[in-house]
Design a protein around this motif. Sequence first.
Motif, PDB file in Angstrom:
ATOM      1  N   TYR A 191       0.767  -1.203   0.104  1.00  0.00           N
ATOM      2  CA  TYR A 191       0.023   0.010   0.089  1.00  0.00           C
ATOM      3  C   TYR A 191       0.838   1.197   0.160  1.00  0.00           C
ATOM      4  O   TYR A 191       0.662   2.287  -0.754  1.00  0.00           O
ATOM      5  CB  TYR A 191      -0.932  -0.125   1.369  1.00  0.00           C
TER       6      TYR A 191
ATOM      7  N   LYS B 191      -0.875   3.412  -3.607  1.00  0.00           N
ATOM      8  CA  LYS B 191      -2.159   3.464  -2.512  1.00  0.00           C
ATOM      9  C   LYS B 191      -3.344   3.485  -3.542  1.00  0.00           C
ATOM     10  O   LYS B 191      -4.254   3.309  -2.975  1.00  0.00           O
ATOM     11  CB  LYS B 191      -2.013   4.889  -1.833  1.00  0.00           C
TER      12      LYS B 191
ATOM     13  N   VAL C 167      -5.712  -3.022  -1.365  1.00  0.00           N
ATOM     14  CA  VAL C 167      -6.636  -2.028  -0.519  1.00  0.00           C
ATOM     15  C   VAL C 167      -7.732  -2.995   0.082  1.00  0.00           C
ATOM     16  O   VAL C 167      -8.107  -3.143   1.419  1.00  0.00           O
ATOM     17  CB  VAL C 167      -7.215  -1.197  -1.191  1.00  0.00           C
TER      18      VAL C 167
ATOM     19  N   PHE D 201     -10.353   1.471   5.020  1.00  0.00           N
ATOM     20  CA  PHE D 201      -9.741   0.691   3.527  1.00  0.00           C
ATOM     21  C   PHE D 201     -10.962   0.506   2.994  1.00  0.00           C
ATOM     22  O   PHE D 201     -10.649   0.475   1.613  1.00  0.00           O
ATOM     23  CB  PHE D 201      -8.879  -0.290   4.137  1.00  0.00           C
TER      24      PHE D 201
END
Length: 420
Positions: free
Chosen positions: A191, A195, A201, A220
């Motif tokens: 992550y 991202k 995620v 998340f």
Amino acid sequence: FCLSRGLGDVYKRQKNICILILVCMSIKVGAQTSTFSHADSLLAKGKYRLALANLKSIDTLQDISTYKVGNIYASIDDYKNAIVFYKKSLEHTQSSKVQLSLAKAFHKVKKYKDAINIYETFLETNADNLLITYQLGKLYFSVNNLKKATEIFKILSEEDVTNPNYHYQLGLIAARKGDGNAMLDNFLNAYEVDKTHIKTVYQLAKTFALIRKKDSSNLFIEKGLHLDSLHINLNKLKINELYRDEKYNEAISRLKMLDSLSPNDLYNKKMLGRSYFNIDSLNLAEANFKIAKIIDKEDFKILTYLGHIYKAKKDSRKAMVSYLRATKVGAKERSEEYFSLATIYLERKEYSIAIKLLKKAVDENIRKHKIKYQLAITSDSFYKDKKIAYNLYEGYLMLFEEKDKDCLLYTSPSPRDRQK
């Protein structure tokens, strides 16, 4: 002189024949090349069957024609035939391009060891090919060779620090090993690299949900749904959260959206049924559970919910049939089913049958305190011999003295009163 002249004529004729053969071969090769171009043109238009027919008619340049045929089969996910024609191509010429295509086809049909052998041989002379190294790492994971898979993904994560997939794969390996800390660390590393890596995620959202870190899981989930609002598994996590928080209407709204994306998905139908049941939309709950029952005939909990629905509708006969069928179909713990069936007999004041069913429910799961309590108070009402109820109350108190304070108001006034 005559002999010399005769030999010269023979030589000229042979030379002319050779030239003629070469010209013919050139014309034939040119024709085959034209056929390749025509096949490519047909394939570009989506006419793959005509392209296959054209390529299969070629009787020279078999290494190229069979490779192209293999590629067409691979493009329509017919990997079985793709493998056949890639092998035929390799019979004519050993080409690394064809070998790698064959390895990919083997991977697709789950012949992992065959694919591994090709990739390992290729990397002996092409060790710097990170793409094939990555594919080999995933194959090692598929055959549960976690040691080699780990070695590869660690090397790749050092070679290319911008790719989150290497840490992600290490997270999957740690999960398979049951190493929760390493799993979480690697997913977090992935992550940090990217991202927007949706697979990471999702795994973080799921992992935090499993370890009951609700705030982190929600964080998340929301990040993931912001990246992809139609992500099936993230939406399911969100629905589970809404259901736990008793936000049934919001859960239903999201479930309807999922149902439009994946019609007749078992999870969607069951959760729609449960959510509608909790807002007393019994007809809609029944409709969804009936569809769920068609999808999975072995899921006895669907029958249990249908029993609850019929009971809420005051149709005790249908409720009884559903609960009874659930006890017959169910292979797992069925305490809820026996208990629910017992409550119907209690309503009918058929206490002896109810007690038998409550005993079965306790046998299925002795830790269900309300079932054990119901057995105690029913026995207290039914049996003249109060020792039976007394022993049940005592057994209940030993197991649940700290758990069920409400019931203890009735079962534990004082040692002397209990003995009376």
